[in-house]
Scaffold this motif. Structure first.
Motif, PDB file in Angstrom:
ATOM      1  N   CYS A 165     -12.048   8.611 -11.534  1.00 55.74           N
ATOM      2  CA  CYS A 165     -11.746   7.107 -12.029  1.00 55.74           C
ATOM      3  C   CYS A 165     -10.296   6.923 -12.497  1.00 55.74           C
ATOM      4  O   CYS A 165      -9.728   6.017 -12.223  1.00 55.74           O
ATOM      5  CB  CYS A 165     -12.809   6.479 -12.822  1.00 55.74           C
ATOM      6  SG  CYS A 165     -14.450   6.216 -11.983  1.00 55.74           S
ATOM      7  N   LEU A 221      -7.718   7.759  -9.548  1.00 54.54           N
ATOM      8  CA  LEU A 221      -7.669   6.701  -8.618  1.00 54.54           C
ATOM      9  C   LEU A 221      -7.341   5.427  -9.204  1.00 54.54           C
ATOM     10  O   LEU A 221      -7.404   4.328  -8.273  1.00 54.54           O
ATOM     11  CB  LEU A 221      -9.032   6.749  -7.959  1.00 54.54           C
ATOM     12  CG  LEU A 221      -9.434   8.098  -6.918  1.00 54.54           C
ATOM     13  CD1 LEU A 221     -10.712   7.787  -6.428  1.00 54.54           C
ATOM     14  CD2 LEU A 221      -8.350   8.222  -5.969  1.00 54.54           C
ATOM     15  N   GLU A 239     -13.875  -0.250  -2.638  1.00 51.41           N
ATOM     16  CA  GLU A 239     -13.186   0.787  -1.827  1.00 51.41           C
ATOM     17  C   GLU A 239     -12.921   1.944  -2.689  1.00 51.41           C
ATOM     18  O   GLU A 239     -13.034   2.992  -2.153  1.00 51.41           O
ATOM     19  CB  GLU A 239     -11.985  -0.047  -1.383  1.00 51.41           C
ATOM     20  CG  GLU A 239     -12.385  -0.869   0.128  1.00 51.41           C
ATOM     21  CD  GLU A 239     -11.171  -1.624   0.407  1.00 51.41           C
ATOM     22  OE1 GLU A 239      -9.777  -1.167  -0.088  1.00 51.41           O
ATOM     23  OE2 GLU A 239     -11.123  -2.699   0.830  1.00 51.41           O
ATOM     24  N   LYS A 240     -12.264   1.783  -3.709  1.00 52.16           N
ATOM     25  CA  LYS A 240     -11.975   2.968  -4.648  1.00 52.16           C
ATOM     26  C   LYS A 240     -13.221   3.587  -5.121  1.00 52.16           C
ATOM     27  O   LYS A 240     -13.127   5.019  -5.125  1.00 52.16           O
ATOM     28  CB  LYS A 240     -10.890   2.763  -5.779  1.00 52.16           C
ATOM     29  CG  LYS A 240      -9.592   2.209  -5.272  1.00 52.16           C
ATOM     30  CD  LYS A 240      -8.713   2.165  -6.633  1.00 52.16           C
ATOM     31  CE  LYS A 240      -7.369   1.960  -6.123  1.00 52.16           C
ATOM     32  NZ  LYS A 240      -6.294   1.717  -7.072  1.00 52.16           N
ATOM     33  N   ALA A 276     -15.654   4.052  -3.540  1.00 49.15           N
ATOM     34  CA  ALA A 276     -16.575   4.754  -2.273  1.00 49.15           C
ATOM     35  C   ALA A 276     -15.710   6.082  -2.328  1.00 49.15           C
ATOM     36  O   ALA A 276     -16.031   6.936  -2.088  1.00 49.15           O
ATOM     37  CB  ALA A 276     -16.270   3.946  -1.209  1.00 49.15           C
ATOM     38  N   GLU A 277     -14.194   5.854  -2.420  1.00 43.09           N
ATOM     39  CA  GLU A 277     -13.400   7.066  -2.341  1.00 43.09           C
ATOM     40  C   GLU A 277     -13.670   8.148  -3.424  1.00 43.09           C
ATOM     41  O   GLU A 277     -13.865   9.305  -3.098  1.00 43.09           O
ATOM     42  CB  GLU A 277     -11.942   6.591  -2.290  1.00 43.09           C
ATOM     43  CG  GLU A 277     -11.046   7.356  -1.697  1.00 43.09           C
ATOM     44  CD  GLU A 277      -9.416   6.703  -2.221  1.00 43.09           C
ATOM     45  OE1 GLU A 277      -9.282   5.541  -1.997  1.00 43.09           O
ATOM     46  OE2 GLU A 277      -8.630   7.622  -2.305  1.00 43.09           O
ATOM     47  N   ALA A 278     -13.912   7.453  -4.475  1.00 43.71           N
ATOM     48  CA  ALA A 278     -14.318   8.400  -5.795  1.00 43.71           C
ATOM     49  C   ALA A 278     -15.597   9.170  -5.480  1.00 43.71           C
ATOM     50  O   ALA A 278     -15.553  10.361  -5.762  1.00 43.71           O
ATOM     51  CB  ALA A 278     -14.494   7.750  -6.941  1.00 43.71           C
ATOM     52  N   LYS A 279     -16.664   8.762  -4.648  1.00 46.98           N
ATOM     53  CA  LYS A 279     -17.885   9.374  -4.567  1.00 46.98           C
ATOM     54  C   LYS A 279     -17.562  10.599  -3.417  1.00 46.98           C
ATOM     55  O   LYS A 279     -18.439  11.167  -3.262  1.00 46.98           O
ATOM     56  CB  LYS A 279     -18.618   8.145  -4.100  1.00 46.98           C
ATOM     57  CG  LYS A 279     -19.258   7.605  -5.461  1.00 46.98           C
ATOM     58  CD  LYS A 279     -20.375   6.595  -5.442  1.00 46.98           C
ATOM     59  CE  LYS A 279     -19.981   5.247  -4.837  1.00 46.98           C
ATOM     60  NZ  LYS A 279     -20.884   4.197  -4.871  1.00 46.98           N
ATOM     61  N   LYS A 280     -16.489  10.265  -2.591  1.00 44.95           N
ATOM     62  CA  LYS A 280     -16.295  11.066  -1.700  1.00 44.95           C
ATOM     63  C   LYS A 280     -16.015  12.692  -2.185  1.00 44.95           C
ATOM     64  O   LYS A 280     -16.083  13.677  -1.679  1.00 44.95           O
ATOM     65  CB  LYS A 280     -15.152  10.997  -0.753  1.00 44.95           C
ATOM     66  CG  LYS A 280     -15.354   9.771   0.540  1.00 44.95           C
ATOM     67  CD  LYS A 280     -14.108  10.028   1.268  1.00 44.95           C
ATOM     68  CE  LYS A 280     -14.115   8.337   2.061  1.00 44.95           C
ATOM     69  NZ  LYS A 280     -12.616   8.215   2.372  1.00 44.95           N
ATOM     70  N   ASP A 281     -15.039  12.600  -3.380  1.00 47.92           N
ATOM     71  CA  ASP A 281     -14.699  13.746  -4.321  1.00 47.92           C
ATOM     72  C   ASP A 281     -15.889  14.238  -5.146  1.00 47.92           C
ATOM     73  O   ASP A 281     -15.817  14.846  -5.785  1.00 47.92           O
ATOM     74  CB  ASP A 281     -13.540  13.165  -5.108  1.00 47.92           C
ATOM     75  CG  ASP A 281     -12.246  13.553  -4.180  1.00 47.92           C
ATOM     76  OD1 ASP A 281     -12.388  13.913  -2.961  1.00 47.92           O
ATOM     77  OD2 ASP A 281     -11.307  12.971  -4.833  1.00 47.92           O
ATOM     78  N   ASP A 282     -17.057  13.415  -5.013  1.00 49.44           N
ATOM     79  CA  ASP A 282     -18.193  13.612  -5.820  1.00 49.44           C
ATOM     80  C   ASP A 282     -18.955  15.157  -5.677  1.00 49.44           C
ATOM     81  O   ASP A 282     -19.010  15.127  -4.547  1.00 49.44           O
ATOM     82  CB  ASP A 282     -19.075  12.578  -5.984  1.00 49.44           C
ATOM     83  CG  ASP A 282     -20.400  12.568  -7.109  1.00 49.44           C
ATOM     84  OD1 ASP A 282     -21.123  13.389  -6.870  1.00 49.44           O
ATOM     85  OD2 ASP A 282     -20.328  11.714  -8.146  1.00 49.44           O
ATOM     86  N   GLU A 342     -21.677  15.059  -3.062  1.00 47.08           N
ATOM     87  CA  GLU A 342     -21.334  15.008  -1.595  1.00 47.08           C
ATOM     88  C   GLU A 342     -20.951  16.342  -1.204  1.00 47.08           C
ATOM     89  O   GLU A 342     -21.294  16.723   0.056  1.00 47.08           O
ATOM     90  CB  GLU A 342     -19.884  14.045  -1.609  1.00 47.08           C
ATOM     91  CG  GLU A 342     -20.180  12.642  -1.669  1.00 47.08           C
ATOM     92  CD  GLU A 342     -20.973  11.852  -0.666  1.00 47.08           C
ATOM     93  OE1 GLU A 342     -20.643  12.240   0.593  1.00 47.08           O
ATOM     94  OE2 GLU A 342     -21.458  11.008  -0.965  1.00 47.08           O
TER      95      GLU A 342
END
Ligand code: A2H
Length: 217
Positions: free
Chosen positions: A190, A193, A202-203, A205-211, A214
């Motif tokens: 957080c 980003l 949007e951000k 969603a991007e953060a959760k890509k790095d979660d 995933e």
């Protein structure tokens, strides 16, 4: 590509008596807020529980002793999975709104904190899971930002009648060390980003890509 059911683990968070007036009809029962999670291994890091302030919830009879507070939609789904006193027919003992639940003290399994509180989150979807979400700000960017919003915005706490002592003593509990992310991976992501709030869709969603979830799932 086929459509498959999403399996969740339900976390039973027991409402600590005495109950407030809105829950008086439930006196003498074991009452739980039931949260749906994909990350049961993170439950050591729970700091609070989330409800949608305008969300519609009900207190449903699960068996002779237990009552779950969740959405009517999820109560119907559970009734078809042997989690209803009357099979395939949910019985609602009390209709509740999310704001009736804010501030409830809860005991949650494995949580580092003995008592945690139900707090408002604006981005809960009522057609997903149970509409109740357990909060693990160390490992979930959504949870981290929603908690950060309450910590840094006294006006937001005031708007929903959230007492300081339900929020401010609860620090992020480090539980899982992820190489390159550290032991508060959601907080790091957080900050990296520059996410401003829980509504920064949007951000987040991007953060959760790095979660890590995933990467594992
Ligand atoms: B997860 P999927 Cl530590 N509305 O649990 C919004 N979010 C909801 C929800 C609802 N009605 N019901 C469940 N959820 C959240 C833990 C967690 C989760 C961690 C990290 C990531 C994570 C602690 N909160 O989810 O769309 C719940 O939060 C990443 C998406 O069905 C649940 O798991 O895949 C997850 O979203 C279910 O999301």
């Amino acid at each position: 590509e086929g459509v498959l059911p999403q399996e969740y683990v339900l976390i039973k968070m027991e409402v600590v008596p005495p109950f407030p007036p809105k829950l008086k009809a439930l006196e003498g029962r074991k009452v739980y807020l039931a949260a749906a999670t994909l990350r049961p291994e993170t439950m050591y890091g729970q700091t609070n529980c989330w409800v949608l302030p305008d969300g519609k919830y009900g207190a449903f009879e699960i068996n002779e002793t237990d009552v779950f507070i969740l959405t009517a939609r999820s109560a119907l789904n559970l009734a078809y999975q042997k989690l209803s006193r009357i099979p395939e027919k949910p019985t609602c003992l009390a209709e509740l709104s999310g704001s009736d639940l804010i501030g409830l003290p809860l005991k949650s399994p494995l949580a580092f904190n003995e008592t945690i509180y139900a707090l408002p989150m604006m981005t809960i979807l009522t057609d997903k899971g149970t509409g109740i979400v357990t909060s693990v700000p160390s490992d979930s960017p959504d949870d981290f930002m929603a908690l950060q919003d309450l910590v840094t915005k006294p006006a937001l706490r005031a708007k929903f009648g959230v007492k300081d002592e339900w929020v401010l003593p609860f620090k992020v509990v480090p539980i899982i060390n992820i190489p390159e992310f550290g032991d508060k991976s959601a907080e790091k992501v957080c900050i990296d980003l520059k996410i401003k709030s829980q509504n920064d869709k949007e951000k987040l969603a991007e953060a959760k890509k790095d979660d890590i979830s995933e990467r594992i799932y």
